[in-house]
Design a protein around this motif. Structure first.
Motif, PDB file in Angstrom:
ATOM      1  N   ARG A   8      -4.290   8.460  -9.301  1.00 48.90           N
ATOM      2  CA  ARG A   8      -3.178   7.854  -8.351  1.00 48.90           C
ATOM      3  C   ARG A   8      -1.991   7.819  -9.049  1.00 48.90           C
ATOM      4  O   ARG A   8      -2.351   6.892  -9.767  1.00 48.90           O
ATOM      5  CB  ARG A   8      -2.922   7.309  -6.794  1.00 48.90           C
ATOM      6  CG  ARG A   8      -3.442   7.972  -5.737  1.00 48.90           C
ATOM      7  CD  ARG A   8      -3.353   8.817  -4.788  1.00 48.90           C
ATOM      8  NE  ARG A   8      -4.683   9.575  -3.818  1.00 48.90           N
ATOM      9  CZ  ARG A   8      -5.261   9.822  -4.189  1.00 48.90           C
ATOM     10  NH1 ARG A   8      -6.108  10.747  -5.668  1.00 48.90           N
ATOM     11  NH2 ARG A   8      -6.441  10.467  -2.707  1.00 48.90           N
TER      12      ARG A   8
ATOM     13  N   VAL B 296       1.840   6.148  -8.904  1.00 43.68           N
ATOM     14  CA  VAL B 296       3.169   5.903  -7.798  1.00 43.68           C
ATOM     15  C   VAL B 296       4.265   5.626  -8.712  1.00 43.68           C
ATOM     16  O   VAL B 296       4.442   4.271  -9.661  1.00 43.68           O
ATOM     17  CB  VAL B 296       2.674   4.245  -6.967  1.00 43.68           C
ATOM     18  CG1 VAL B 296       3.687   4.019  -6.211  1.00 43.68           C
ATOM     19  CG2 VAL B 296       1.619   4.490  -6.005  1.00 43.68           C
ATOM     20  N   SER B 297       5.528   6.174  -8.795  1.00 44.88           N
ATOM     21  CA  SER B 297       6.524   5.702  -9.348  1.00 44.88           C
ATOM     22  C   SER B 297       7.561   3.827  -8.912  1.00 44.88           C
ATOM     23  O   SER B 297       7.565   3.905  -7.861  1.00 44.88           O
ATOM     24  CB  SER B 297       7.835   7.064  -8.998  1.00 44.88           C
ATOM     25  OG  SER B 297       6.811   8.456  -9.165  1.00 44.88           O
TER      26      SER B 297
ATOM     27  N   LYS C 250       5.351   4.745 -14.316  1.00 42.31           N
ATOM     28  CA  LYS C 250       4.694   4.722 -12.881  1.00 42.31           C
ATOM     29  C   LYS C 250       3.387   3.636 -12.903  1.00 42.31           C
ATOM     30  O   LYS C 250       2.836   3.720 -14.201  1.00 42.31           O
ATOM     31  CB  LYS C 250       4.258   6.037 -13.274  1.00 42.31           C
ATOM     32  CG  LYS C 250       5.597   6.780 -12.350  1.00 42.31           C
ATOM     33  CD  LYS C 250       4.850   8.152 -12.644  1.00 42.31           C
ATOM     34  CE  LYS C 250       5.924   9.447 -11.894  1.00 42.31           C
ATOM     35  NZ  LYS C 250       5.368  11.291 -12.373  1.00 42.31           N
TER      36      LYS C 250
ATOM     37  N   ALA D 208      -2.686   3.097  -3.214  1.00 41.67           N
ATOM     38  CA  ALA D 208      -1.906   3.695  -3.344  1.00 41.67           C
ATOM     39  C   ALA D 208      -0.589   3.516  -2.349  1.00 41.67           C
ATOM     40  O   ALA D 208       0.445   2.634  -3.168  1.00 41.67           O
ATOM     41  CB  ALA D 208      -1.623   5.172  -3.872  1.00 41.67           C
ATOM     42  N   ASP D 209      -0.835   3.631  -0.778  1.00 38.12           N
ATOM     43  CA  ASP D 209      -0.008   2.812  -0.275  1.00 38.12           C
ATOM     44  C   ASP D 209       0.506   1.593  -0.277  1.00 38.12           C
ATOM     45  O   ASP D 209       1.992   0.841   0.013  1.00 38.12           O
ATOM     46  CB  ASP D 209      -1.104   3.051   1.613  1.00 38.12           C
ATOM     47  CG  ASP D 209      -1.084   4.310   2.128  1.00 38.12           C
ATOM     48  OD1 ASP D 209      -0.652   5.327   1.432  1.00 38.12           O
ATOM     49  OD2 ASP D 209      -2.263   4.953   2.166  1.00 38.12           O
TER      50      ASP D 209
ATOM     51  N   GLN E 185       2.981   1.405  -3.248  1.00 44.66           N
ATOM     52  CA  GLN E 185       4.220   2.357  -2.484  1.00 44.66           C
ATOM     53  C   GLN E 185       4.975   1.212  -2.082  1.00 44.66           C
ATOM     54  O   GLN E 185       6.139   1.246  -1.874  1.00 44.66           O
ATOM     55  CB  GLN E 185       3.405   4.026  -1.483  1.00 44.66           C
ATOM     56  CG  GLN E 185       4.175   4.566  -0.977  1.00 44.66           C
ATOM     57  CD  GLN E 185       5.746   5.223  -2.317  1.00 44.66           C
ATOM     58  OE1 GLN E 185       4.713   5.827  -3.690  1.00 44.66           O
ATOM     59  NE2 GLN E 185       6.921   4.669  -2.422  1.00 44.66           N
TER      60      GLN E 185
END
Length: 220
Positions: free
Chosen positions: A44, A46-47, A83, A102-103, A106
Motif C-alpha cells: 500500500r 500513501v501520498s 509516499k 494504510a487507513d 491516511q
C-alpha cells in the motif's frame, strides 16, 4: 413374497452406518496471511501532502512503532516519491492489518492527531469520511469564510461541541472537512456540519444534537 423380503434385507443392510465406511474427516491447518495471496507480498502507498511533511518527521516514531511492532507491517518513507510505503511480512498475523495501517497513515495525512488516528488500528468499526463545503452549498468570497467560521466557532467551540456530542473527531482543512468515527456517529456529525454550512445558527444545531445524541444513547 420372497423377493420383497430380500429387498427389505438389502435396505436394512445399507442403512447400517458400520457397513458403509466413510473416508476420514480432513483436517487442514489454518492459512497464514502470506498463503492467502500465494505467498505474494501485498503493498500500500500513501501520498504525503506538502503541508504534512514536517509533522510526519516529528511524529514518525509514534507512527512507526505501532505499525511495525504491533501490526507486524513493514513501513518506510520514500523520499523520492514522497509516499509512505507499507508491505506485509512473513509474520503478519492478518492480511487486514495492511489496510488498517494504510487507513491510520491516511488519517494522519488528513490532519488527525496520532492519538486519535491510532484508534483505526484498535477498533474495526471506525471509518473516515471527507467532503467539501461546495458539495453542500456553492459559496464564494466572504460567504465561504463565514461558513468556515460557523463550523469552527469562537476558539473552535462549535467543532469541539459536535465532536464531544457525537464521539467523533473532525478536521476542518480550508474548504475540506474530514470526520473520523463510527458509521452512525459520522452521519450525525455530518448532518450538524451541513446545517451550519447552510446557515443555521449554532444554538439551533446544539439543540438538535442534544435530541439526536440522547436517542443514540437510548438505542445502545
Amino acid at each position: 413374497m420372497e423377493s420383497s423380503d430380500a429387498s427389505m434385507e438389502v435396505a436394512v443392510a445399507s442403512s447400517d452406518p458400520k457397513s458403509s465406511s466413510l473416508p476420514p474427516k480432513p483436517s487442514f491447518a489454518p492459512l497464514k496471511a502470506q498463503d492467502m495471496y500465494d505467498g505474494r507480498v501485498q503493498f500500500r502507498k500513501v501520498s504525503v501532502p506538502p503541508h504534512r511533511y514536517s509533522p510526519l518527521k516529528k511524529s514518525w516514531m509514534d507512527i512507526y512503532t505501532p505499525v511495525y511492532e504491533q501490526m507486524k507491517i513493514d513501513i518506510r518513507m520514500n523520499l523520492k516519491s514522497r509516499k509512505v510505503e507499507l508491505k506485509t511480512r512473513a509474520d503478519t498475523p492478518d492480511v487486514s492489518n495492511l489496510q488498517k495501517c494504510a487507513d491510520f497513515v491516511q488519517a494522519f495525512m488528513m490532519g488527525f492527531d496520532v492519538i486519535d488516528a491510532i484508534a483505526l488500528l484498535r477498533l474495526d468499526e471506525l471509518y473516515l469520511e471527507s467532503f467539501e463545503i461546495k458539495d453542500v452549498k456553492t459559496l464564494k468570497g466572504e460567504h465561504l469564510s463565514r461558513a468556515i467560521g460557523r463550523l469552527s466557532g469562537k476558539g473552535g467551540k462549535t467543532k469541539f461541541a459536535i465532536e464531544n456530542a457525537t464521539k467523533t473527531r473532525i478536521v476542518i482543512a480550508d474548504t475540506k472537512i474530514h470526520i473520523l468515527g463510527s458509521f452512525a456517529n459520522i452521519k450525525v456529525a455530518r448532518n450538524s456540519l451541513c446545517s451550519l454550512i447552510l446557515g443555521s445558527p449554532a444554538g439551533k444545531v446544539y439543540s438538535k444534537l442534544r435530541v439526536v445524541t440522547s436517542r443514540l444513547a437510548e438505542r445502545f
